[in-house]
Structures are given as structure tokens and as C-alpha cells.
Design a protein around this motif. Sequence first.
Motif, short mmCIF file in Angstrom:
data_model
loop_
_atom_site.label_atom_id
_atom_site.label_comp_id
_atom_site.label_asym_id
_atom_site.label_seq_id
_atom_site.Cartn_x
_atom_site.Cartn_y
_atom_site.Cartn_z
N ILE A 253 -5.44 -4.65 -40.15
CA ILE A 253 -4.19 -4.29 -39.13
C ILE A 253 -4.03 -5.66 -38.21
O ILE A 253 -2.91 -5.78 -37.95
N VAL A 254 -4.82 -6.28 -37.90
CA VAL A 254 -4.83 -7.68 -37.36
C VAL A 254 -3.88 -8.49 -38.11
O VAL A 254 -2.86 -9.21 -37.77
N ILE A 255 -4.12 -8.59 -39.59
CA ILE A 255 -3.58 -9.64 -40.31
C ILE A 255 -1.87 -9.15 -40.50
O ILE A 255 -1.23 -9.81 -40.26
N LEU A 256 -2.08 -7.79 -40.60
CA LEU A 256 -0.53 -7.33 -40.85
C LEU A 256 0.47 -7.41 -39.94
O LEU A 256 1.43 -7.66 -39.59
N THR A 257 -0.33 -7.21 -38.60
CA THR A 257 0.63 -7.44 -37.31
C THR A 257 0.87 -8.80 -37.19
O THR A 257 2.04 -9.12 -36.71
N GLN A 258 -0.06 -9.78 -37.24
CA GLN A 258 0.35 -11.23 -37.63
C GLN A 258 1.50 -11.52 -38.56
O GLN A 258 2.42 -12.48 -37.96
N LEU A 259 1.54 -10.89 -39.53
CA LEU A 259 2.72 -10.91 -40.39
C LEU A 259 3.89 -10.53 -39.99
O LEU A 259 4.87 -11.27 -40.17
N PHE A 260 4.06 -9.70 -38.81
CA PHE A 260 5.14 -9.05 -38.02
C PHE A 260 5.60 -10.33 -37.37
O PHE A 260 7.06 -10.36 -37.07
N LYS A 261 5.01 -11.35 -37.11
CA LYS A 261 5.66 -12.33 -36.20
C LYS A 261 6.51 -13.52 -36.82
O LYS A 261 7.01 -14.20 -36.13
N ILE A 262 6.40 -13.06 -38.31
CA ILE A 262 7.59 -13.85 -38.85
C ILE A 262 9.03 -13.34 -38.51
O ILE A 262 9.92 -14.30 -38.44
N PHE A 263 9.13 -12.07 -38.01
CA PHE A 263 10.46 -11.75 -37.51
C PHE A 263 10.58 -11.95 -36.08
O PHE A 263 9.78 -11.97 -35.23
N PRO A 264 11.74 -12.00 -35.60
CA PRO A 264 11.85 -12.17 -34.17
C PRO A 264 11.67 -10.74 -33.51
O PRO A 264 12.89 -10.35 -32.86
N ILE A 265 10.77 -10.52 -33.37
CA ILE A 265 10.19 -9.19 -32.47
C ILE A 265 9.77 -9.63 -31.15
O ILE A 265 8.98 -10.72 -31.03
N PRO A 266 10.14 -9.12 -29.91
CA PRO A 266 9.57 -9.55 -28.70
C PRO A 266 7.91 -9.23 -28.62
O PRO A 266 7.50 -8.30 -29.26
N ARG A 267 7.46 -10.05 -28.08
CA ARG A 267 5.88 -9.89 -28.07
C ARG A 267 5.30 -8.69 -27.43
O ARG A 267 4.31 -8.22 -27.84
N GLN A 268 6.07 -7.96 -26.51
CA GLN A 268 5.47 -6.80 -26.02
C GLN A 268 5.50 -5.66 -26.92
O GLN A 268 4.97 -4.58 -26.51
N TYR A 269 6.12 -5.69 -28.03
CA TYR A 269 6.02 -4.67 -29.11
C TYR A 269 4.89 -4.80 -30.27
O TYR A 269 4.54 -3.98 -30.89
N PHE A 270 3.94 -5.88 -30.01
CA PHE A 270 3.09 -6.13 -31.19
C PHE A 270 1.93 -5.10 -31.00
O PHE A 270 1.54 -4.73 -31.93
N PRO A 271 1.62 -4.78 -29.80
CA PRO A 271 0.55 -3.58 -29.78
C PRO A 271 0.96 -2.36 -30.20
O PRO A 271 0.13 -1.59 -30.82
#
Length: 98
Positions: free
Chosen positions: A20-38
Motif C-alpha cells: 500500500i505504501v509503494i502503490l500510494t507513492q506511485l500515485f505521486k506521479i500524477f498531479p494529485i493534491p497531497r491531502q488526498y494521499f491518505p
Amino acid sequence: MKFPVIHTNFWDGVIAVPLIVILTQLFKIFPIPRQYFPTIASVLGFSISVFYSHRHDMWAGVFMGGFYSAAAVGTYSSLKTTWIAFKNKRQKKRKPFA
């Protein structure tokens, strides 16, 4: 109401949370605001738990999905805080007193 029997195993702590940590980090490739990562980590945790780990018991999947996602968010937060503290301590050692 009968509570579900939940079995924890190797998958729970050693594979699901880092995944889950790795997949969440992979989502950082996309321009998603930081508050949505949790929230992304929670969705991934519930999805993995309900559809893979505990696919035969919905309530066990929901229950353990909360633990998966909370553990992943906590692990990431702990690692990030430790890394920042380490960097700050290292910078203070390099700076001479003025």
C-alpha cells in the motif's frame, strides 16, 4: 450479531502494508493534491483486504482494510518524520556557529 473470525498471517504485516505504501507513492506521479494521499491509501487498503485477503468474509475485509491503510499511513508518516529529523540534525552538525 456474530463477530467475524479474523486470521492474521504473513500477508497482513509484511506484504500488504508495504504494498500500500509503494502503490500510494506511485500515485505521486500524477498531479494529485497531497491531502488526498491518505484517502488513496485507505481505498487501496480496503480494496486489497476486501477483494484479495479476506474475500470470503466482507466484514473481516472491511475491519482489516482499516488496519492495513492506517498502518501504511502511519509507517509512511513515521519514516518521513525520521528522515526530516535526520537531515536537520545532519545540517546542524555541518554549520559552524557564527
